[in-house]
Every structure is written in C-alpha cells, then in structure tokens.
Design a protein around this motif. Structure first.
Motif, PDB file in Angstrom:
ATOM      1  N   ARG A 119       0.819  -1.217   0.000  1.00 10.58           N
ATOM      2  CA  ARG A 119       0.000   0.000   0.000  1.00 10.58           C
ATOM      3  C   ARG A 119       0.853   1.268   0.000  1.00 10.58           C
ATOM      4  O   ARG A 119       0.331   2.364   0.173  1.00 10.58           O
ATOM      5  CB  ARG A 119      -0.917  -0.012   1.213  1.00 10.58           C
ATOM      6  CG  ARG A 119      -1.993  -1.074   1.120  1.00 10.58           C
ATOM      7  CD  ARG A 119      -2.748  -1.222   2.423  1.00 10.58           C
ATOM      8  NE  ARG A 119      -3.948  -2.025   2.247  1.00 10.58           N
ATOM      9  CZ  ARG A 119      -3.985  -3.340   2.380  1.00 10.58           C
ATOM     10  NH1 ARG A 119      -2.905  -4.015   2.675  1.00 10.58           N
ATOM     11  NH2 ARG A 119      -5.116  -4.000   2.207  1.00 10.58           N
ATOM     12  N   ASN A 448      -8.701 -10.875  -5.350  1.00  9.93           N
ATOM     13  CA  ASN A 448      -9.644  -9.786  -5.051  1.00  9.93           C
ATOM     14  C   ASN A 448      -8.921  -8.465  -4.832  1.00  9.93           C
ATOM     15  O   ASN A 448      -9.501  -7.400  -4.956  1.00  9.93           O
ATOM     16  CB  ASN A 448     -10.459 -10.099  -3.792  1.00  9.93           C
ATOM     17  CG  ASN A 448     -11.582 -11.065  -4.092  1.00  9.93           C
ATOM     18  OD1 ASN A 448     -11.822 -11.413  -5.245  1.00  9.93           O
ATOM     19  ND2 ASN A 448     -12.270 -11.507  -3.052  1.00  9.93           N
ATOM     20  N   ILE A 451      -7.750  -4.984  -7.767  1.00 14.03           N
ATOM     21  CA  ILE A 451      -8.737  -4.065  -8.338  1.00 14.03           C
ATOM     22  C   ILE A 451      -8.420  -2.650  -7.898  1.00 14.03           C
ATOM     23  O   ILE A 451      -7.631  -2.437  -6.996  1.00 14.03           O
ATOM     24  CB  ILE A 451     -10.169  -4.386  -7.853  1.00 14.03           C
ATOM     25  CG1 ILE A 451     -10.192  -4.441  -6.328  1.00 14.03           C
ATOM     26  CG2 ILE A 451     -10.689  -5.637  -8.479  1.00 14.03           C
ATOM     27  CD1 ILE A 451     -11.575  -4.272  -5.781  1.00 14.03           C
ATOM     28  N   GLY A 452      -9.022  -1.693  -8.553  1.00 13.52           N
ATOM     29  CA  GLY A 452      -9.061  -0.334  -7.988  1.00 13.52           C
ATOM     30  C   GLY A 452      -7.879   0.543  -8.301  1.00 13.52           C
ATOM     31  O   GLY A 452      -7.824   1.156  -9.361  1.00 13.52           O
ATOM     32  N   ARG A 453      -6.937   0.553  -7.379  1.00 15.45           N
ATOM     33  CA  ARG A 453      -5.910   1.603  -7.375  1.00 15.45           C
ATOM     34  C   ARG A 453      -5.311   1.871  -8.764  1.00 15.45           C
ATOM     35  O   ARG A 453      -4.805   0.976  -9.419  1.00 15.45           O
ATOM     36  CB  ARG A 453      -4.799   1.219  -6.390  1.00 15.45           C
ATOM     37  CG  ARG A 453      -3.822   2.334  -6.157  1.00 15.45           C
ATOM     38  CD  ARG A 453      -2.840   1.936  -5.112  1.00 15.45           C
ATOM     39  NE  ARG A 453      -3.456   2.003  -3.778  1.00 15.45           N
ATOM     40  CZ  ARG A 453      -2.778   1.804  -2.654  1.00 15.45           C
ATOM     41  NH1 ARG A 453      -1.512   1.539  -2.696  1.00 15.45           N
ATOM     42  NH2 ARG A 453      -3.378   1.881  -1.494  1.00 15.45           N
ATOM     43  N   ARG A 457      -4.681  -2.469 -10.052  1.00 14.95           N
ATOM     44  CA  ARG A 457      -4.028  -2.818  -8.793  1.00 14.95           C
ATOM     45  C   ARG A 457      -3.249  -4.127  -8.935  1.00 14.95           C
ATOM     46  O   ARG A 457      -2.256  -4.338  -8.264  1.00 14.95           O
ATOM     47  CB  ARG A 457      -5.120  -2.945  -7.726  1.00 14.95           C
ATOM     48  CG  ARG A 457      -4.612  -3.216  -6.355  1.00 14.95           C
ATOM     49  CD  ARG A 457      -4.533  -1.926  -5.577  1.00 14.95           C
ATOM     50  NE  ARG A 457      -3.988  -2.196  -4.262  1.00 14.95           N
ATOM     51  CZ  ARG A 457      -4.725  -2.417  -3.201  1.00 14.95           C
ATOM     52  NH1 ARG A 457      -6.022  -2.370  -3.284  1.00 14.95           N
ATOM     53  NH2 ARG A 457      -4.165  -2.649  -2.044  1.00 14.95           N
TER      54      ARG A 457
END
Lengths: 464, 290
Positions: A119, A448, A451-453, A457
């Motif tokens: 992260r 899972n 995703i996203g970032r 991701r």
C-alpha cells in the motif's frame, strides 16, 4: 412593548450574550484541544532532531527499550530518540500514516510488511543506505531475518529479535519411563514412538500428561519440506504434497490420543504465560516452543531439569527446519526524520558494530540478526549462562528456517491455514480437502486485491 | 421575541445537533459512499462501483456462513429471552417475601459489563475445570467441550445470553404493573383460573412490551459481536463467526473498509426489513388495550 418589559428583555439579551460567549469560548477551547494542543514532553536534548519511536513493549521490556534509546542518545549529538509504548500499534500507525503524521520508526511483531509495503505505507530501508552497505548487510543477515523484511526486492523491516522453535523436554520423565534422555530422537517417527510412551492417563482414561502433540501446521511445513506460496507462479501452494503429508501426520497424532481428550486436558491447564507455562507443572513431557522460554525458566523455575533439541525431521524431511517470526522495526513512508530513524535502527541491530548490539540482545534475550552479533564475546557469555539457548542459535543459522510468505494477504492466509488444520483435526474435511479449500479462498483473496488503485491494482501488487 | 427564543433554542441544542451531524450523519453517509469504494485507510478511496456488493454475494462464502450463524442465534436467543424474561417477571410479580432481593439478584447480571460476563462464562464453560461440566460429572454426564465444539459453541452463547435477561425482565415487570386490576377482577368474576388469567389477560395486555423487546432483541442479535469476539474469535471452524464479527475482521484485520461498509449497509437493510415485517405483523397479535 410596555415600559416595564423593556429592561427585562435587555437583561435577557445580556444573559444570552454571556451564555453565547461562554459556549463560544468552550467550543474554541475544545477545538484547540483537538487540533492544536501538544502536551509538554520531557526532552533531555530539546535542541536535537527528534526521532519518534513507537513500540509495543511494556513493563520490563519497555525498560530495556528505554535503556537502548538512552545509549543511542548518549552515543551522538544530532538525534534524540523519544520512545513511546503504543497499544494497538498497527492500526494507530496506519491511521497516523494516512493522516500524514506517522512516527519516525516503529517496532512491530505482527505480519504487516507485505500488506503495508503493497500500500506504499513503508520506506524501503535499502534506499536509506549506500548500495554496498545494503549488499553486505543482505549477505550477512541470517536467512530468516532477511526474508522477513523483504517484499518484492526491497527491504522494509530490520529485525530486532527473531523467534524460532525447538522441542523442550523433561529428562526425569524419560528416566521414569526407562528411556535415555541423552538419546533424543533423530527422526519424527522416533519422536512419535517416544511420545506414545510418555503419555499418561488416569483410571478413567483421561489424559494427565501429554507426550508430544503437534499443533499449528505452520510450524511443521518447513521440516516436511513443504511451502505455502510460489513467488514464481504467484500461486498459493497449500496443497503441496509435503504440506498435505504434514497435516495428515498432525491429524493422525490427534486421532491416536483423541482430539477431544486433548482439548479437554489442555483447557484445564493454566495460561501459557511465563511462570504459569504448563511445561513447568509437568503437563507436557515434550513441547515445541520458542527461545524466550529459556530465560523465563531460569527466572521462574531455576531448579527445573529440562533440555532443548531441534525438532527432528521426518524421513526425507529437512533438519534444523522451522517457522520463524519476530520483532522488526519499520519506517512509515511519511516519517519526518527517516535519517534519524535509520541511524537508530542501525545502532540497535548492530549493522555497524556487532559487539555493541550483542549487549542489547542479551538484555532482551533476543536472537540476533547476524552471526557476527552471535559470535561477539558478550553474546557468547550470555549463551554460556543460558546453554539451552545454543540450540536456537543453531536453528537460526539454518537455511531451512521459513518465514510467512511475503504476500499482501498474510493475515488472511494464516487465518485460513489455521481453519484448514482445525477442519482436518475435527474430521470435518480430509487434510487434502481442507488445504484445497483454504488455498482456493486465499488465492481468491489475493486476486480480489487486484482491483481499484490507479485502474490496475493487479500490476501494482504483482498478483497474477 | 419568538425569533430570539428560536435562536436561544438553537444555541442550546447546538452541541447535540452538531454532534449528530458530525458524528452520526456524516459517518452514516460516508460509509454509504465508501461501500462503493476500495479503501484501506490510505486516501483517496478508489471507486469500484458495486464490486464490494458483488463480492459479498458471489465471492465471500464467509458472508453466508456468518449470516446463517446470526440467523441461528437470533432464532434461538430472541424467543428464549422473551420466554425467560416474561416467565421471570410473572414469578417476581407475585407477592412473596424477599421480592426485592430476588429482583435484584436476577437483574444484577444484566448490569455486569459484557466483557466481564464473557470472561466469567469462559470459566464456567471450561470443559475440564468449569462449573457446568463439574456439575454434569456429578450426575454422571461427561459434558461437551462447549465453546471449543462446533456443535455446542452457538448454543453455549445462547445459554449465556439467557443469563442477561434481567434487563428485559424489568421492562416486563413495569408492563405488568400497567395492567389494570379491574381486568383481573372481571376475569375472576367470570370464573377464570390462574392460567386463564395469564393466558387471556396478562399476556395480551403485555404484548406491546413483548413487541418492543422483540424488536430491540432482534436488532441486538443481528449486531451480536462482543461475546463472540472475546470468547471464540469466530471459531471453532467459523461456527461463531457472526456477521458483525466478520465485518470487524474485514475492516480492522484485513483493512477492507469499503467492503466492510458494504457489509454494514446490507446488515442495515436486513434489520430495517425484518423490523418492518415485525411492525406489519403487529396488528395481528399486539393489543394496545383499545
């Protein structure tokens, strides 16, 4: 409005004005408290650069940490490390980091490195030192110390003390059973046979002493030669045949003595904390436990006769193998004084001067990060005082010690692995089925995360 | 004058209004927005549409497991709590000696903090040295491993819940005091015996209170968390992984704040739905003495 009402309403207005002012003053005061107020703190060297150090130790341990910080502060005149015990440190550090006000460095023992590094919450330590220093350090560190700090080719956590596990056993029970305590088993199969002889029951068939019962699959994966993750294919490998073999062995041992009977017996024992460790009271003839027990036993049961031996491998397995975890220090990505934090971490771990760090490691009864620290006269003197410690040092140096794989879902992975073991022990599923299900769920969790970032991701986390 | 009074009123209630807006309404709306995001405490949250909701229903078997667990617990604990609460209230409404002492004794457990109660019950239910199994052994029964057993872990928690029934008992007692004596007198004149008086006077007149406790008990059961967190951490084999506990682990262990927000909203919708159903059913069985 009559003449009489006029003064009354003025008085009321005045009264409300006073109340309003009071409320406003209270509100301003509270805002100041929440946002701007900083409690006065004791600084011995207010003129120096401050290095905020959060850690999780309390009581005697906190005192050891305080002494190490004092030594560092006395050793130079640029930085002052200010230690602070923080409860629930992981979450608080994350919130502080995301709020832009993290500590400069922090000691941790939870498996957070991959999750936080993925992260972007941690500073790669290898970027804080010259390339040659990093190469030299990487080559000198014990394998487990290096592995626990790594995530995707960067080094994020410098250990301040590792844990490894070995078998503690009671020679008097060996002798009572007609066994020779000097001949500790060399294979797991021999250990099983020995365990059968050391188990004791009362007249109703209830267990009164455990010979040896394996629990926590993760401790036995390494000795069976298994693995939990394949970084090349980025696949969870719970179903590796060696892992299945290990779990089948664990369940077969539980079946032999009765899983419910063992649960019942162990539920009646005291806690496993320090002086009340049930090994002292004789509940176990042999038990797998960590190096910290050596000092505890010296302190709380100095008369107790016991010995320590590395876990013997099964046929075809790996010797001097076990799972390892430990304490390490990290630098959050938004830390204000990274240079000061790194100077302190080097000082503590003995990156620059192993002899000095050897002393700190003896204060805490910790396993050092490099063989140089272990070889220092001060540390050797400690091992002479606590000879049982040598078995752990021997294991620490072994290439067969494994740490939890550096995947960003470590906590989830470990919880599912525990679930699989429980499911197999309770005959809810076969060992293979349980590991298959846990592997599926962990792999899905890993995916899972993809995703996203920034739209992709998966790439960022390097997850297939 | 009226405007000035209004202003004064607003000034006085402003701490509550501001508190509600900042600490209740804002998190409420923020969690709705977050439920459509991936958010792991590192800003900014990243929008993922309905991914979290999809994951809940298609990719996370533990959601179903935790929902099943919570339904099991609700279906057992809420009715049992009502039966025990009403039963105790009826017994403690009788005119017997030392009534205040009995009432205090039964009420006492409900004011013990939940964490303390949980720790106490861990000891009571200890398979080897716990009081429950020791008593069972006296009558020749080898008790189960309770919290460590997949079959007995949930019933153990239900069993423990009954212990804290004193709070609702007190409300039932107040409800009993509200029933007009004239109804009992009329029933006696009509020749009703004790059971008939309970069945045809007390229980119908108590239904508004039962309804209140049913709704509150159901909401509480759907949010069941503390005891499971302290006593079992969701184990063994996820048999006590209740919905709120699963939500907590997802949020604070795995840092999936967006996903946990979505779970919270689904729970909210379920609770609102069940509450609405209960409200719709009340005209059939709740009597307001009209």
């Amino acid at each position: 409005m009559s003449d009489e009402e006029e003064p009354t309403s003025r008085r009321r207005l005045l009264l409300w004005l006073v109340r309003g002012l009071f409320i406003a003053a209270a509100a301003v005061g509270m805002l100041w408290l929440f946002l701007g107020y900083e409690p006065p703190e004791e600084r011995r060297w207010p003129g120096r650069e401050k290095v905020v150090f959060w850690h999780m130790w309390t009581s005697n341990w906190a005192e050891v940490v305080r002494r190490i910080c004092d030594r560092f502060n006395d050793s130079q005149d640029r930085y002052e490390v200010v230690p602070l015990t923080v409860f629930g440190g992981s979450l608080k550090t994350l919130i502080a980091t995301s709020g832009g006000d993290p500590p400069d460095c922090m000691a941790q023992w939870e498996a957070v490195i991959p999750a936080w590094a993925a992260r972007g919450a941690l500073t790669p330590l290898d970027t804080l030192m010259p390339a040659e220093e990093w190469r030299a350090l990487r080559d000198r560190m014990y394998p487990a110390v290096r592995d626990i700090g790594m995530y995707q080719d960067h080094f994020y956590g410098l250990s301040t003390g590792m844990n490894v596990w070995a078998v503690y056993y009671r020679p008097e029970y060996f002798r009572q059973t007609g066994l020779d305590p000097d001949k500790f088993p060399e294979t797991l199969e021999e250990l099983d046979a020995l365990s059968d002889r050391l188990f004791q029951y009362d007249k109703d068939g209830r267990i009164t002493r455990i010979g040896f019962t394996p629990r926590w699959l993760v401790h036995y994966i390494a000795t069976f030669g298994g693995s939990l993750y394949d970084p090349a294919t980025r696949q969870i490998t719970f179903t590796n045949p060696k892992n299945v073999e290990a779990l089948e062995w664990i369940t077969s041992r539980a079946d032999r003595y009765g899983f419910e009977r063992i649960l019942q017996f162990e539920s009646g024992l005291s806690t496993t904390m320090a002086a009340s460790w049930p090994f002292i009271s004789g509940a176990y003839a042999m038990v797998l436990d960590g190096q910290w027990r050596v000092e505890q036993l010296a302190k709380y049961a100095p008369e107790l006769e016991y010995r320590v031996a590395p876990l013997p491998p099964p046929k075809g397995g790996k010797p001097l193998a076990c799972w390892s975890n430990g304490n390490f220090t990290i630098i959050p990505s938004g830390a204000r004084n990274k240079a000061g934090a790194w100077a302190f971490m080097r000082f503590w771990s003995g990156v620059d001067k192993p002899e000095r760090a050897a002393e700190f490691y003896t204060w805490g009864g910790w396993l050092p990060i490099t063989p140089d620290v272990a070889a220092a006269p001060r540390y050797q003197a400690y091992c002479a005082t606590y000879p049982h410690f040598r078995a752990f040092l021997q294991i620490m140096a072994s290439p067969n010690v494994q740490v939890t794989p550096p995947v960003p879902v470590q906590a989830y992975m470990m919880s599912r692995l525990t679930w699989a073991e429980d499911a197999a022990l309770r005959r809810h599923l076969s060992p293979r089925e349980a590991l298959e299900q846990a592997a599926r769920e962990t792999q899905r969790e890993l995916e899972n995360m993809g995703i996203g970032r920034e739209g992709n991701r998966k790439e960022m986390l390097n997850v297939k | 004058m009226a405007r000035r009074n209004n202003l004064a009123g607003w000034v006085l209630v402003s701490p509550v209004v501001v508190g509600l807006l900042v600490f209740t309404l804002y998190p409420f709306l923020a969690s709705l927005a977050l439920s459509f995001c991936e958010y792991d405490l590192f800003p900014p949250p990243r929008g993922v549409g309905a991914w979290n909701y999809e994951t809940m229903f298609t990719r996370d078997p533990l959601v179903w497991k935790s929902l099943t667990n919570v339904l099991y617990y609700t279906a057992l604990a809420v009715p049992l709590g009502i039966v025990m609460g009403v039963g105790l209230a009826l017994l403690l409404d009788a005119k017997i000696k030392g009534l205040a002492v009995y009432r205090t004794l039964f009420f006492l457990p409900s004011i013990v903090p939940v964490v303390a109660t949980s720790v106490l019950w861990i000891w009571l239910l200890n398979p080897q040295i716990g009081l429950v199994n020791t008593l069972l052994r006296l009558v020749g029964i080898e008790g189960p491993t309770w919290l460590a057993s997949v079959a007995w872990s949930k019933p153990s928690l239900v069993f423990m819940g009954v212990w804290g029934v004193g709070g609702s008992m007190l409300i039932y007692l107040a409800g009993l005091k509200d029933i007009p004596a004239s109804l009992y007198e009329a029933a006696v004149v009509d020749g009703a015996n004790a059971w008939q008086r309970v069945r045809y006077v007390t229980l119908p007149m108590l239904t508004p209170v039962i309804f209140f406790n049913l709704v509150m008990g159901m909401i509480g059961a759907f949010q069941y968390f503390t005891q499971a967190y302290v006593m079992t951490q969701g184990g063994p084999l996820d048999s006590t992984r209740f919905y709120a506990l699963h939500l907590f682990f997802e949020a604070f262990q795995y840092l999936k704040m967006g996903y946990a927000s979505a779970m919270a909203w689904v729970l909210f919708i379920i609770v609102v739905g069940v509450t609405a159903l209960l409200f719709r059913s009340q005209h059939r069985w709740v009597h307001y003495g009209r």
